[in-house]
Design a protein around this motif. Structure first.
Motif, mmCIF file in Angstrom:
data_model
loop_
_atom_site.group_PDB
_atom_site.id
_atom_site.type_symbol
_atom_site.label_atom_id
_atom_site.label_comp_id
_atom_site.label_asym_id
_atom_site.label_seq_id
_atom_site.Cartn_x
_atom_site.Cartn_y
_atom_site.Cartn_z
ATOM 1 N N ARG A 125 9.722 33.819 -68.598
ATOM 2 C CA ARG A 125 11.598 33.451 -68.430
ATOM 3 C C ARG A 125 12.230 33.691 -69.319
ATOM 4 O O ARG A 125 13.519 34.791 -69.038
ATOM 5 C CB ARG A 125 11.814 32.586 -69.217
ATOM 6 C CG ARG A 125 11.445 31.362 -67.863
ATOM 7 C CD ARG A 125 12.499 30.821 -66.981
ATOM 8 N NE ARG A 125 12.020 29.450 -65.821
ATOM 9 C CZ ARG A 125 11.519 29.073 -65.445
ATOM 10 N NH1 ARG A 125 11.185 28.303 -66.864
ATOM 11 N NH2 ARG A 125 10.718 28.305 -65.159
ATOM 12 N N LEU A 126 11.901 35.185 -70.253
ATOM 13 C CA LEU A 126 12.697 35.226 -71.083
ATOM 14 C C LEU A 126 12.389 36.830 -70.512
ATOM 15 O O LEU A 126 13.577 37.341 -70.999
ATOM 16 C CB LEU A 126 11.755 35.741 -72.424
ATOM 17 C CG LEU A 126 11.726 34.536 -73.222
ATOM 18 C CD1 LEU A 126 9.957 34.337 -74.009
ATOM 19 C CD2 LEU A 126 12.435 34.094 -73.611
ATOM 20 N N MET A 127 11.454 37.287 -69.971
ATOM 21 C CA MET A 127 12.520 38.951 -69.962
ATOM 22 C C MET A 127 12.843 38.720 -68.277
ATOM 23 O O MET A 127 13.835 39.968 -69.130
ATOM 24 C CB MET A 127 10.760 39.453 -69.102
ATOM 25 C CG MET A 127 9.509 39.943 -70.278
ATOM 26 S SD MET A 127 7.930 39.418 -69.370
ATOM 27 C CE MET A 127 8.390 41.870 -68.313
ATOM 28 N N GLU A 128 13.446 37.562 -67.215
ATOM 29 C CA GLU A 128 13.737 37.636 -66.365
ATOM 30 C C GLU A 128 15.311 38.057 -67.285
ATOM 31 O O GLU A 128 16.645 38.484 -67.110
ATOM 32 C CB GLU A 128 14.447 36.397 -65.788
ATOM 33 C CG GLU A 128 13.038 36.458 -64.455
ATOM 34 C CD GLU A 128 12.887 35.066 -64.277
ATOM 35 O OE1 GLU A 128 13.886 34.352 -63.973
ATOM 36 O OE2 GLU A 128 11.589 34.797 -63.916
ATOM 37 N N ARG A 129 15.487 36.804 -68.799
ATOM 38 C CA ARG A 129 17.209 36.355 -68.730
ATOM 39 C C ARG A 129 17.355 38.258 -69.936
ATOM 40 O O ARG A 129 18.510 38.686 -69.714
ATOM 41 C CB ARG A 129 16.906 35.619 -70.011
ATOM 42 C CG ARG A 129 17.846 35.249 -70.527
ATOM 43 C CD ARG A 129 17.556 33.607 -71.370
ATOM 44 N NE ARG A 129 17.254 33.367 -71.262
ATOM 45 C CZ ARG A 129 17.037 31.591 -72.072
ATOM 46 N NH1 ARG A 129 16.798 31.849 -72.905
ATOM 47 N NH2 ARG A 129 15.832 30.599 -70.881
ATOM 48 N N PHE A 164 16.319 41.004 -68.579
ATOM 49 C CA PHE A 164 16.389 42.153 -67.508
ATOM 50 C C PHE A 164 18.340 41.618 -67.181
ATOM 51 O O PHE A 164 18.335 42.290 -66.348
ATOM 52 C CB PHE A 164 15.998 41.780 -66.387
ATOM 53 C CG PHE A 164 14.393 42.328 -66.777
ATOM 54 C CD1 PHE A 164 13.842 44.152 -65.641
ATOM 55 C CD2 PHE A 164 13.222 42.735 -67.146
ATOM 56 C CE1 PHE A 164 13.391 45.334 -66.075
ATOM 57 C CE2 PHE A 164 12.154 43.405 -68.141
ATOM 58 C CZ PHE A 164 12.340 44.981 -67.201
ATOM 59 N N ALA A 165 18.679 39.852 -67.428
ATOM 60 C CA ALA A 165 20.082 40.021 -66.683
ATOM 61 C C ALA A 165 20.728 40.868 -67.227
ATOM 62 O O ALA A 165 21.671 40.233 -66.574
ATOM 63 C CB ALA A 165 19.733 38.573 -66.697
ATOM 64 N N ARG A 166 20.273 41.046 -68.211
ATOM 65 C CA ARG A 166 21.936 41.613 -68.675
ATOM 66 C C ARG A 166 22.844 42.375 -68.170
ATOM 67 O O ARG A 166 24.365 42.275 -67.544
ATOM 68 C CB ARG A 166 21.792 42.928 -70.108
ATOM 69 C CG ARG A 166 20.673 41.778 -71.060
ATOM 70 C CD ARG A 166 20.713 42.815 -72.145
ATOM 71 N NE ARG A 166 19.982 43.934 -71.891
ATOM 72 C CZ ARG A 166 19.720 45.227 -72.517
ATOM 73 N NH1 ARG A 166 19.917 45.496 -73.748
ATOM 74 N NH2 ARG A 166 18.998 46.185 -71.465
ATOM 75 N N SER A 167 21.997 43.708 -67.536
ATOM 76 C CA SER A 167 23.019 44.417 -66.448
ATOM 77 C C SER A 167 24.055 43.371 -65.155
ATOM 78 O O SER A 167 24.813 43.802 -64.017
ATOM 79 C CB SER A 167 22.347 45.134 -65.511
ATOM 80 O OG SER A 167 20.934 45.023 -64.989
ATOM 81 N N ASP A 168 23.772 41.957 -65.001
ATOM 82 C CA ASP A 168 24.453 41.419 -64.054
ATOM 83 C C ASP A 168 25.749 40.846 -64.220
ATOM 84 O O ASP A 168 26.011 40.411 -64.250
ATOM 85 C CB ASP A 168 23.479 41.020 -63.526
ATOM 86 C CG ASP A 168 22.169 40.604 -62.909
ATOM 87 O OD1 ASP A 168 22.509 41.454 -61.961
ATOM 88 O OD2 ASP A 168 20.858 40.178 -62.552
ATOM 89 N N ARG A 169 25.710 40.949 -65.727
ATOM 90 C CA ARG A 169 26.897 40.129 -66.195
ATOM 91 C C ARG A 169 28.810 40.280 -65.899
ATOM 92 O O ARG A 169 28.028 42.127 -65.740
ATOM 93 C CB ARG A 169 26.663 40.182 -67.841
ATOM 94 C CG ARG A 169 26.165 39.485 -68.393
ATOM 95 C CD ARG A 169 26.315 40.031 -70.478
ATOM 96 N NE ARG A 169 26.365 41.300 -69.761
ATOM 97 C CZ ARG A 169 25.701 41.864 -71.657
ATOM 98 N NH1 ARG A 169 26.095 41.109 -72.920
ATOM 99 N NH2 ARG A 169 26.170 42.689 -71.337
ATOM 100 N N VAL A 209 11.884 46.195 -59.776
ATOM 101 C CA VAL A 209 11.151 45.271 -60.429
ATOM 102 C C VAL A 209 11.471 44.191 -61.496
ATOM 103 O O VAL A 209 11.274 43.139 -61.327
ATOM 104 C CB VAL A 209 10.646 46.328 -62.119
ATOM 105 C CG1 VAL A 209 9.880 45.385 -63.120
ATOM 106 C CG2 VAL A 209 9.883 47.037 -61.669
ATOM 107 N N LYS A 210 13.144 44.332 -61.855
ATOM 108 C CA LYS A 210 14.048 43.253 -61.912
ATOM 109 C C LYS A 210 13.905 41.739 -61.137
ATOM 110 O O LYS A 210 13.434 40.996 -61.453
ATOM 111 C CB LYS A 210 15.430 43.678 -62.357
ATOM 112 C CG LYS A 210 16.314 42.261 -62.706
ATOM 113 C CD LYS A 210 17.796 43.319 -63.221
ATOM 114 C CE LYS A 210 18.699 42.735 -62.261
ATOM 115 N NZ LYS A 210 19.516 43.047 -62.994
ATOM 116 N N ASN A 211 14.305 42.856 -59.488
ATOM 117 C CA ASN A 211 13.806 41.477 -58.613
ATOM 118 C C ASN A 211 13.435 40.962 -58.150
ATOM 119 O O ASN A 211 12.851 40.187 -57.794
ATOM 120 C CB ASN A 211 13.995 42.086 -57.648
ATOM 121 C CG ASN A 211 15.672 42.625 -57.633
ATOM 122 O OD1 ASN A 211 16.085 42.445 -57.957
ATOM 123 N ND2 ASN A 211 15.512 43.804 -56.487
#
Lengths: 254, 231
Positions: free
Chosen positions: B220-224, B226-231, B154-156
């Motif tokens: 955009r906000l949702m993507e940001r 979801f991106a937490r696990s990419d840090r 889903v994130k992708n």
């Protein structure tokens, strides 16, 4: 000695290509079996057949009184007793380090076999959390509990992957080339952890780390072309190899 | 131009045209949002069916059905599907449903077909090692799918899902074919009351644009997040 796993005439083919040509092996509680062999020899496939990551195409795998090669057994239940550590760690990317370790214990305890009482969610979570934190402490990564795997180094990832497998309290741990994807300076920390574990748990390790294998294992296997060509105690196996293929292999890698 | 604006405002405010517009706006959003939700559920199920290993009979049968389903809903225009459901299927079944209800379901079924393909791509983009790791600790295929693979998929696909939602919002302009009143119906009503269509249609376009911009920001906000696990 208590028998833990017995493999009889294990075969695996991918289409027409026969990868395993009848492998027999008995593993006893406390054994540390290291498997070596040239690339493409079938050693990884052998390990992956043991917990049916690859479905065997012939032979039997006796574990906990059932034949895992029989497709009708509840393989998920058996896998809970047979942990696996992968070459590429495979930590769950969408879960924090702590969640990675807690996930399977929490899930399986909240979904017990039919007929057994269902424990309370909060209690299960709290227990699993404490166990997971204790495991993290054991590998010195308790301060990483709440970060995501992407921020860890390779060595840290693999150590977390190992304790994730331990969290299920398995009887047997399978290692599929656990240090092959690591930078050289991180191999040591993973091997140290495995060395420590070897005192308390049964392991089958596919590896290229000859020094580790010689030091830690009590039995060595040499697999080539899908067969066990030589088997023995490490001293004899490395010091006085019999099979010409093993002699040749050892002369190249040592 | 100013008289045209006066005419529009007269009908829009004094004669209650804004109520029609609000009703149309509500229907547009309800159809698109519920349609998307139904689509996500159907799409995820179908995508899962598509990636299940196929050595047993049931997955093969389900896969055949999924192929037919996706083929039908991607192979015919939304208008045709609306007309078929409203004027063919419902009378045959002897069911009476409002145009809005039918639209919600048709939009859901239709977007389910598209989302299934988006989701399949998303699932296949997740490292197979994730599934293996889940299975290796004793979780079932379905559980690993639900807890590990689909969240990453889903994130992708989030940006693509944004596109799908925007497409749904805009496609609601065809629901008047089955008697549901959306934004188009509302502004057409205002226009035909004054015989003056220029201003209503411009306002209608602006409302669509504002909605789409808001959705874009939301995604955009949702993507940001979801991106937490990419840090």
């Amino acid at each position: 000695m208590e028998e833990l796993l017995r493999v009889e005439g294990l075969q695996k083919s991918f289409g027409k290509k026969q990868v395993l040509n009848g492998i027999d092996l008995t593993v006893y509680r406390g054994d540390i079996v290291c498997v070596i062999g040239p690339s493409g020899s079938g050693k990884s496939t052998f390990l992956r057949c043991l917990n049916c990551m690859e479905d065997p195409t012939g032979g039997k795998i006796w574990f906990d009184g059932e034949d895992l090669a029989d497709m009708s057994v509840d393989i998920n239940r058996h896998r809970q007793n047979m942990g696996m550590v992968f070459q590429h760690f495979n930590l769950f990317n969408n879960k924090t380090v702590l969640e990675n370790i807690m996930l399977a214990p929490v899930y399986t305890r909240l979904h017990p076999p039919k007929g057994q009482p269902k424990p309370s969610r909060a209690q299960v979570k709290e227990e699993a959390r404490e166990e997971a934190l204790a495991l993290l402490k054991r590998i010195g990564l308790e301060e990483k509990a709440d970060v995501y795997p992407s921020t860890l180094s390779g060595g840290q990832k693999q150590r977390v992957a190992i304790v994730r497998a331990l969290a299920m309290k398995p009887k047997l741990l399978l290692f599929d080339e656990p240090t092959s994807a690591l930078d050289p300076e991180m191999v040591g920390e993973v091997l140290d952890l495995m060395r420590d574990l070897a005192k308390s748990i049964t392991m089958i390790v596919v590896t290229h780390e000859m020094g580790f294998a010689r030091e830690v294992s009590n039995r060595m296997l040499f697999i080539d072309e899908g067969r066990i060509l030589e088997e023995g105690e490490p001293e004899e196996f490395f010091g006085n190899p019999k099979h010409p293929r093993l002699k040749d292999f050892l002369s190249k890698v040592l | 131009m100013s008289t045209k604006i006066d005419l529009f405002l007269n009908v829009f405010i004094d004669k209650g045209g804004y109520l029609k517009v609000l009703e149309g706006l509500r229907n547009t959003l309800v159809i698109a949002v519920l349609g998307l939700l139904i689509g996500v559920v159907i799409g995820t199920l179908i995508a899962t069916v598509r990636v299940v290993p196929k050595y047993k009979r049931l997955p093969r049968v389900l896969n055949g059905f999924a192929t037919f389903y996706v083929g039908f809903f991607r192979g015919t225009p939304m208008v045709v599907q609306l007309l078929l459901f409203y004027y063919v299927l419902l009378p045959i079944l002897g069911v009476r449903l409002s145009g809005v209800t039918v639209s919600i379901w048709v939009f859901g079924l239709n977007s389910g077909a598209y989302i299934s393909e988006i989701m399949r791509g998303g699932i296949q983009s997740v490292d197979p090692g994730q599934m293996e790791a889940g299975r290796a600790v004793g979780l079932s295929f379905a559980t690993t799918m639900r807890m590990i693979v689909i969240p990453q998929a889903v994130k992708n696909i989030l940006p693509t899902m944004g596109n799908e939602f925007i497409a749904l919002i805009k496609e609601t302009s065809v629901v008047s074919f089955v008697g549901a009143s959306d934004l188009y119906v509302a502004f057409n009503y205002i226009g035909s009351n004054t015989y003056e269509f220029m201003v209503p249609y411009i306002v209608m376009a602006v409302i669509y644009i504002v909605m789409v911009v808001m959705i874009t920001i939301l995604i955009r906000l949702m993507e940001r997040r979801f991106a937490r696990s990419d840090r």
